[in-house]
Design a protein around this motif. Structure first.
Motif, PDB file in Angstrom:
ATOM      1  N   LEU A  76       0.824  -1.205   0.000  1.00 42.82           N
ATOM      2  CA  LEU A  76       0.000   0.000   0.000  1.00 42.82           C
ATOM      3  C   LEU A  76       0.863   1.263   0.000  1.00 42.82           C
ATOM      4  O   LEU A  76       0.667   2.161  -0.827  1.00 42.82           O
ATOM      5  CB  LEU A  76      -0.927  -0.008   1.217  1.00 42.82           C
ATOM      6  CG  LEU A  76      -1.816   1.225   1.350  1.00 42.82           C
ATOM      7  CD1 LEU A  76      -3.070   1.053   0.507  1.00 42.82           C
ATOM      8  CD2 LEU A  76      -2.202   1.468   2.805  1.00 42.82           C
ATOM      9  N   GLY A  79       2.998   1.760  -3.284  1.00 43.25           N
ATOM     10  CA  GLY A  79       2.179   2.195  -4.405  1.00 43.25           C
ATOM     11  C   GLY A  79       1.602   3.582  -4.200  1.00 43.25           C
ATOM     12  O   GLY A  79       1.619   4.417  -5.120  1.00 43.25           O
ATOM     13  N   PHE A  80       1.110   3.855  -3.001  1.00 47.92           N
ATOM     14  CA  PHE A  80       0.533   5.164  -2.699  1.00 47.92           C
ATOM     15  C   PHE A  80       1.586   6.265  -2.783  1.00 47.92           C
ATOM     16  O   PHE A  80       1.336   7.333  -3.360  1.00 47.92           O
ATOM     17  CB  PHE A  80      -0.096   5.132  -1.309  1.00 47.92           C
ATOM     18  CG  PHE A  80      -0.674   6.443  -0.864  1.00 47.92           C
ATOM     19  CD1 PHE A  80      -1.905   6.865  -1.341  1.00 47.92           C
ATOM     20  CD2 PHE A  80       0.009   7.254   0.024  1.00 47.92           C
ATOM     21  CE1 PHE A  80      -2.449   8.085  -0.932  1.00 47.92           C
ATOM     22  CE2 PHE A  80      -0.523   8.466   0.436  1.00 47.92           C
ATOM     23  CZ  PHE A  80      -1.746   8.880  -0.043  1.00 47.92           C
ATOM     24  N   THR A  84       1.276   9.042  -5.653  1.00 50.17           N
ATOM     25  CA  THR A  84       1.009  10.379  -5.128  1.00 50.17           C
ATOM     26  C   THR A  84       2.095  11.358  -5.537  1.00 50.17           C
ATOM     27  O   THR A  84       1.825  12.482  -5.981  1.00 50.17           O
ATOM     28  CB  THR A  84       0.895  10.336  -3.594  1.00 50.17           C
ATOM     29  OG1 THR A  84      -0.224   9.533  -3.234  1.00 50.17           O
ATOM     30  CG2 THR A  84       0.711  11.726  -3.021  1.00 50.17           C
ATOM     31  N   ILE A 138      -1.788   0.186  -7.613  1.00 51.17           N
ATOM     32  CA  ILE A 138      -2.089   1.193  -6.595  1.00 51.17           C
ATOM     33  C   ILE A 138      -1.564   2.556  -7.033  1.00 51.17           C
ATOM     34  O   ILE A 138      -2.224   3.591  -6.829  1.00 51.17           O
ATOM     35  CB  ILE A 138      -1.487   0.772  -5.245  1.00 51.17           C
ATOM     36  CG1 ILE A 138      -2.138  -0.520  -4.759  1.00 51.17           C
ATOM     37  CG2 ILE A 138      -1.651   1.870  -4.202  1.00 51.17           C
ATOM     38  CD1 ILE A 138      -1.424  -1.179  -3.597  1.00 51.17           C
ATOM     39  N   SER A 139      -0.394   2.569  -7.647  1.00 52.98           N
ATOM     40  CA  SER A 139       0.200   3.828  -8.115  1.00 52.98           C
ATOM     41  C   SER A 139      -0.668   4.506  -9.167  1.00 52.98           C
ATOM     42  O   SER A 139      -0.814   5.733  -9.164  1.00 52.98           O
ATOM     43  CB  SER A 139       1.596   3.570  -8.692  1.00 52.98           C
ATOM     44  OG  SER A 139       2.471   3.055  -7.708  1.00 52.98           O
ATOM     45  N   SER A 142      -3.632   6.226  -7.405  1.00 54.35           N
ATOM     46  CA  SER A 142      -3.197   7.417  -6.670  1.00 54.35           C
ATOM     47  C   SER A 142      -2.773   8.521  -7.619  1.00 54.35           C
ATOM     48  O   SER A 142      -3.077   9.705  -7.397  1.00 54.35           O
ATOM     49  CB  SER A 142      -2.030   7.049  -5.738  1.00 54.35           C
ATOM     50  OG  SER A 142      -2.410   6.072  -4.804  1.00 54.35           O
ATOM     51  N   SER A 199      -6.661   3.349  -2.850  1.00 56.90           N
ATOM     52  CA  SER A 199      -5.497   2.454  -2.778  1.00 56.90           C
ATOM     53  C   SER A 199      -5.833   1.182  -2.010  1.00 56.90           C
ATOM     54  O   SER A 199      -5.401   0.090  -2.393  1.00 56.90           O
ATOM     55  CB  SER A 199      -4.319   3.179  -2.112  1.00 56.90           C
ATOM     56  OG  SER A 199      -3.882   4.256  -2.889  1.00 56.90           O
TER      57      SER A 199
END
Length: 266
Positions: A76, A79-80, A84, A138-139, A142, A199
């Motif tokens: 998490l 990727g976040f 971001t 996840i990226s 975000s 995410s």
């Protein structure tokens, strides 16, 4: 006498606040417990709350829950953080520079409507079923959220402040750091909470589809092998960790935007 009354009123006020916090969760737990006991929900598929509490502490003490949680949190945050950071950089660049907007914005806006879940087959083909595909998924989620809000925040800066900066012959870098980014900061920070919630959703999806560890895999494996208590323990863990990560972002937002006078501070 007045001190005693003040102390008593303070205790009553504190008790009322506690009741406001717990009354709705208690109602939900009671409804859940009796729905299963009275046969409204299938006992083979839905565990009792009491069973879930016992299993939660069992899995916590034997290390299984901690192991799955740490694996999920690692995916998490990687990727976040990646999504971001790139989203803020690209959004700021596009919002600030018309040349960059013409160069990058049409392509990015054309890709943003594609649901992140739809990227999973392609990411598995490119990166395999390892960690890279999960982090990349996840990226993407975000990045899309932060790109939109960062570019919007930069473009929504007060025009008069920008004109004053030009009159004072401030450099482009000074304009960006002293006016545009502070103006966009509230929008960026609030969108980070949305990106974090997304995410978690994408993390669960990626772990269900291609994984052998993590909270998402734990829930899916428990569902497949009829372990409803394990499945709900995984859901509870995600809820607790999700609340913690959201609270961290709220605290960060309050600290970085403490200069703002808003309804929240009233």
């Amino acid at each position: 006498m007045k001190q005693t009354m003040t102390r008593g009123n303070g205790q009553i006020s504190w008790l009322l606040k506690v009741l406001q916090l717990i009354i709705f969760p208690c109602i939900l737990l009671l409804a859940w417990e009796f729905s299963v006991r009275w046969g409204w929900l299938p006992e083979t598929l839905i565990a009792y709350p009491s069973q879930v509490v016992v299993k939660f502490f069992v899995m916590l003490t034997d290390g299984r829950l901690l192991e799955h949680s740490l694996i999920s949190l690692k995916r998490l945050f990687l990727g976040f953080s990646l999504g971001t950071t790139l989203g803020i950089i690209m959004g700021t660049l596009v919002g600030y520079s018309r040349f960059s907007a013409r160069l990058f914005e049409p392509s990015i806006l054309g890709l943003i409507p594609v649901p992140p879940i739809a990227w999973i087959p392609l990411l598995v083909i490119v990166f395999g079923i390892g960690e890279a595909s999960k982090i990349a998924l996840i990226s993407i989620g975000s990045f899309c959220t932060l790109f939109l809000q960062a570019s919007y925040g930069i473009r929504s800066a007060d025009k008069e402040l920008v004109e004053v900066a030009y009159v004072l012959e401030k450099s482009d870098w000074s304009l960006l750091l002293k006016i545009l980014l502070p103006s966009a900061l509230p929008s960026i920070l609030s969108s980070m909470r949305v990106a974090m919630a997304l995410s978690w959703t994408l993390l669960m999806a990626s772990e269900i589809i291609a994984s052998s560890k993590g909270l998402g895999w734990l829930m899916w494996d428990s569902r497949n092998f009829s372990r409803p208590d394990d499945m709900i323990v995984g859901m509870v863990a995600v809820g607790i960790l999700g609340k913690i990560t959201d609270s961290m972002l709220v605290a960060l937002e309050k600290y970085l935007t403490r200069w703002r006078q808003t309804y929240r501070n009233a």
